[in-house]
Design a protein around this motif. Structure first.
Motif, PDB file in Angstrom:
ATOM      1  N   TYR A  33       3.511   7.107  -2.543  1.00 39.59           N
ATOM      2  CA  TYR A  33       3.063   7.952  -1.437  1.00 39.59           C
ATOM      3  C   TYR A  33       1.681   8.528  -1.718  1.00 39.59           C
ATOM      4  N   ASN A  34       0.935   8.688  -0.642  1.00 42.25           N
ATOM      5  CA  ASN A  34      -0.374   9.319  -0.692  1.00 42.25           C
ATOM      6  C   ASN A  34      -0.284  10.634   0.075  1.00 42.25           C
ATOM      7  N   PRO A  35      -0.186  11.788  -0.636  1.00 42.57           N
ATOM      8  CA  PRO A  35      -0.039  13.068   0.070  1.00 42.57           C
ATOM      9  C   PRO A  35      -1.278  13.380   0.916  1.00 42.57           C
ATOM     10  N   VAL A  36      -1.057  13.739   2.162  1.00 40.16           N
ATOM     11  CA  VAL A  36      -2.158  14.144   3.039  1.00 40.16           C
ATOM     12  C   VAL A  36      -1.880  15.554   3.561  1.00 40.16           C
ATOM     13  N   ASN A  37      -2.974  16.273   3.863  1.00 41.63           N
ATOM     14  CA  ASN A  37      -2.879  17.682   4.290  1.00 41.63           C
ATOM     15  C   ASN A  37      -2.115  18.512   3.260  1.00 41.63           C
ATOM     16  N   PHE A  38      -2.405  18.252   1.988  1.00 43.08           N
ATOM     17  CA  PHE A  38      -1.676  18.893   0.888  1.00 43.08           C
ATOM     18  C   PHE A  38      -2.516  20.045   0.348  1.00 43.08           C
ATOM     19  N   THR A  39      -2.063  21.289   0.563  1.00 37.13           N
ATOM     20  CA  THR A  39      -2.829  22.470   0.147  1.00 37.13           C
ATOM     21  C   THR A  39      -1.995  23.436  -0.684  1.00 37.13           C
ATOM     22  N   LEU A  40      -0.907  22.985  -1.225  1.00 35.06           N
ATOM     23  CA  LEU A  40      -0.016  23.867  -1.976  1.00 35.06           C
ATOM     24  C   LEU A  40      -0.710  24.412  -3.225  1.00 35.06           C
ATOM     25  N   THR A  41      -0.690  25.745  -3.392  1.00 34.50           N
ATOM     26  CA  THR A  41      -1.294  26.388  -4.556  1.00 34.50           C
ATOM     27  C   THR A  41      -0.345  27.465  -5.071  1.00 34.50           C
ATOM     28  N   SER A  42      -0.668  28.000  -6.236  1.00 30.10           N
ATOM     29  CA  SER A  42       0.113  29.126  -6.755  1.00 30.10           C
ATOM     30  C   SER A  42      -0.297  30.402  -6.018  1.00 30.10           C
ATOM     31  N   LYS A  43       0.600  31.358  -5.977  1.00 28.47           N
ATOM     32  CA  LYS A  43       0.354  32.622  -5.264  1.00 28.47           C
ATOM     33  C   LYS A  43       0.554  33.792  -6.233  1.00 28.47           C
ATOM     34  N   GLU A  44      -0.446  34.658  -6.290  1.00 31.53           N
ATOM     35  CA  GLU A  44      -0.335  35.871  -7.096  1.00 31.53           C
ATOM     36  C   GLU A  44       0.114  37.036  -6.217  1.00 31.53           C
TER      37      GLU A  44
ATOM     38  N   LEU B 186       0.825  -1.197   0.000  1.00 30.11           N
ATOM     39  CA  LEU B 186       0.000   0.000   0.000  1.00 30.11           C
ATOM     40  C   LEU B 186       0.867   1.257   0.000  1.00 30.11           C
ATOM     41  N   LYS B 187       0.311   2.341  -0.527  1.00 29.83           N
ATOM     42  CA  LYS B 187       1.013   3.625  -0.483  1.00 29.83           C
ATOM     43  C   LYS B 187       1.184   4.079   0.965  1.00 29.83           C
ATOM     44  N   ALA B 188       2.307   4.703   1.239  1.00 24.50           N
ATOM     45  CA  ALA B 188       2.535   5.294   2.559  1.00 24.50           C
ATOM     46  C   ALA B 188       1.982   6.717   2.570  1.00 24.50           C
ATOM     47  N   ASP B 189       1.446   7.140   3.704  1.00 27.41           N
ATOM     48  CA  ASP B 189       0.976   8.519   3.834  1.00 27.41           C
ATOM     49  C   ASP B 189       2.164   9.462   3.937  1.00 27.41           C
ATOM     50  N   LEU B 190       2.091  10.560   3.198  1.00 27.05           N
ATOM     51  CA  LEU B 190       3.145  11.578   3.206  1.00 27.05           C
ATOM     52  C   LEU B 190       2.551  12.872   3.757  1.00 27.05           C
ATOM     53  N   ASP B 191       2.944  13.218   4.971  1.00 27.76           N
ATOM     54  CA  ASP B 191       2.381  14.395   5.630  1.00 27.76           C
ATOM     55  C   ASP B 191       2.953  15.674   5.025  1.00 27.76           C
ATOM     56  N   CYS B 192       2.086  16.435   4.369  1.00 27.70           N
ATOM     57  CA  CYS B 192       2.513  17.672   3.707  1.00 27.70           C
ATOM     58  C   CYS B 192       2.014  18.907   4.453  1.00 27.70           C
ATOM     59  N   THR B 193       1.761  18.765   5.736  1.00 27.23           N
ATOM     60  CA  THR B 193       1.281  19.888   6.541  1.00 27.23           C
ATOM     61  C   THR B 193       2.275  21.054   6.489  1.00 27.23           C
ATOM     62  N   GLY B 194       1.793  22.214   6.088  1.00 25.98           N
ATOM     63  CA  GLY B 194       2.625  23.419   6.063  1.00 25.98           C
ATOM     64  C   GLY B 194       3.523  23.563   4.847  1.00 25.98           C
ATOM     65  N   PHE B 195       3.524  22.572   3.950  1.00 25.87           N
ATOM     66  CA  PHE B 195       4.363  22.644   2.748  1.00 25.87           C
ATOM     67  C   PHE B 195       3.807  23.716   1.829  1.00 25.87           C
ATOM     68  N   ASP B 196       4.592  24.767   1.596  1.00 23.60           N
ATOM     69  CA  ASP B 196       4.039  25.909   0.871  1.00 23.60           C
ATOM     70  C   ASP B 196       5.157  26.824   0.393  1.00 23.60           C
ATOM     71  N   ILE B 197       4.749  27.846  -0.360  1.00 23.50           N
ATOM     72  CA  ILE B 197       5.641  28.958  -0.697  1.00 23.50           C
ATOM     73  C   ILE B 197       5.035  30.207  -0.068  1.00 23.50           C
ATOM     74  N   VAL B 198       5.893  31.029   0.532  1.00 19.57           N
ATOM     75  CA  VAL B 198       5.383  32.198   1.255  1.00 19.57           C
ATOM     76  C   VAL B 198       6.084  33.461   0.771  1.00 19.57           C
ATOM     77  N   GLY B 199       5.336  34.554   0.818  1.00 16.07           N
ATOM     78  CA  GLY B 199       5.861  35.856   0.424  1.00 16.07           C
ATOM     79  C   GLY B 199       4.782  36.910   0.601  1.00 16.07           C
ATOM     80  N   GLU B 200       5.092  38.138   0.240  1.00 14.06           N
ATOM     81  CA  GLU B 200       4.135  39.238   0.373  1.00 14.06           C
ATOM     82  C   GLU B 200       3.186  39.270  -0.817  1.00 14.06           C
ATOM     83  N   GLU B 201       1.994  39.793  -0.575  1.00 13.40           N
ATOM     84  CA  GLU B 201       1.034  39.953  -1.667  1.00 13.40           C
ATOM     85  C   GLU B 201       1.362  41.173  -2.529  1.00 13.40           C
ATOM     86  N   GLU B 202       2.179  42.065  -1.989  1.00 17.81           N
ATOM     87  CA  GLU B 202       2.504  43.278  -2.735  1.00 17.81           C
ATOM     88  C   GLU B 202       3.907  43.754  -2.370  1.00 17.81           C
ATOM     89  N   TYR B 203       4.649  44.100  -3.385  1.00 19.25           N
ATOM     90  CA  TYR B 203       5.984  44.675  -3.206  1.00 19.25           C
ATOM     91  C   TYR B 203       6.033  46.008  -3.963  1.00 19.25           C
TER      92      TYR B 203
END
Length: 231
Positions: free
Chosen positions: A201-212, A126-143
């Motif tokens: 792997y089965n990604p769990v808690n995976f919320t990574l999105t693009s950021k404008e 079986l696939k193993a669970d891969l905890d992706c909690t907090g996996f993201d890209i961060v930055g300001e909305e405006e520069y």
């Protein structure tokens, strides 16, 4: 009776006859002639050894990255059948459904038979669970434009995730165009270029999105300027 000979009790596969002897009081009852000396035939069939009869010690595992070797469960075999070996996928690390083939030999051919020369069994990783909690890209909305490139940071990269880089795209009024950096004023989108082994792997808690985000023009305040005119 077996092969015309009277026996005490059937124990092996084959065809048998049974004859019932009646003890009755002839003064009170009369036995119909139809029952006298009549025999009933029946069969003890051979046990068919097939996939429903066989099993592995363990047939379900969870992916760990290491090779897994399923083991045959000898306790499921009767004394008249001998385990000779196993072929097929007997050593595997990757998640999925796998198969092995069991090789058997008959010791007691009178009472057992094989459904086929090689009997197929399935086993699973079986696939193993891969905890992706907090996996993201961060930055300001405006520069504000300052002549330097603006970058998003990668945070909380899970083990077993390959991260290449953050890609940047600039909106040109009709479509997103990939650019090497976010430098000039405009509307940008940041996306993470990464790889997750979804086979194992089965990604769990995976919320990574693009950021404008926006890079706004630098504002020069002309109101505070003073003219020093000399004629």
């Amino acid at each position: 009776f077996h092969n015309g000979k009277e026996i005490e009790k059937p124990s092996n596969a084959g065809f048998y006859e049974v004859e019932v002897e009646f003890v009755y009081n002839t003064e009170e009852y009369q036995l119909l002639d139809v029952f006298i000396g009549q025999r009933v035939c029946y069969e003890i069939r051979k046990v068919v050894i097939d996939s429903d009869y066989l099993c592995l010690v363990q047939d379900t595992f969870v992916y760990s990255g290491a090779d897994i070797q399923p083991q045959f469960d000898h306790s499921c075999l009767p004394n008249g059948v001998q385990f000779m070996g196993m072929s097929g996928i007997i050593n595997m690390a990757e998640a999925g459904t796998h198969e092995v083939f069991i090789h058997l030999s008959l010791i007691d051919e009178q009472n057992y038979t094989l459904s086929s020369e090689l009997i197929r069994l399935e086993w699973y990783i079986l696939k193993a669970d891969l905890d992706c909690t907090g996996f993201d890209i961060v930055g300001e909305e405006e520069y504000e434009y300052n002549g330097e490139k603006h970058e998003y940071q990668i945070v909380n990269v899970p083990t077993n995730v390959t991260v290449n880089k953050v890609k940047y795209y600039k909106w040109d009024g009709s479509e997103w165009l990939e650019v090497s950096e976010a430098l000039e004023a405009g509307t940008y989108k940041a996306e993470l270029d990464y790889f997750i082994d979804t086979i194992n792997y089965n990604p769990v808690n995976f919320t990574l999105t693009s950021k404008e985000f926006e890079v706004t023009p630098y504002i020069i305040n002309l109101a505070s300027l003073e003219w020093n005119y000399t004629s």
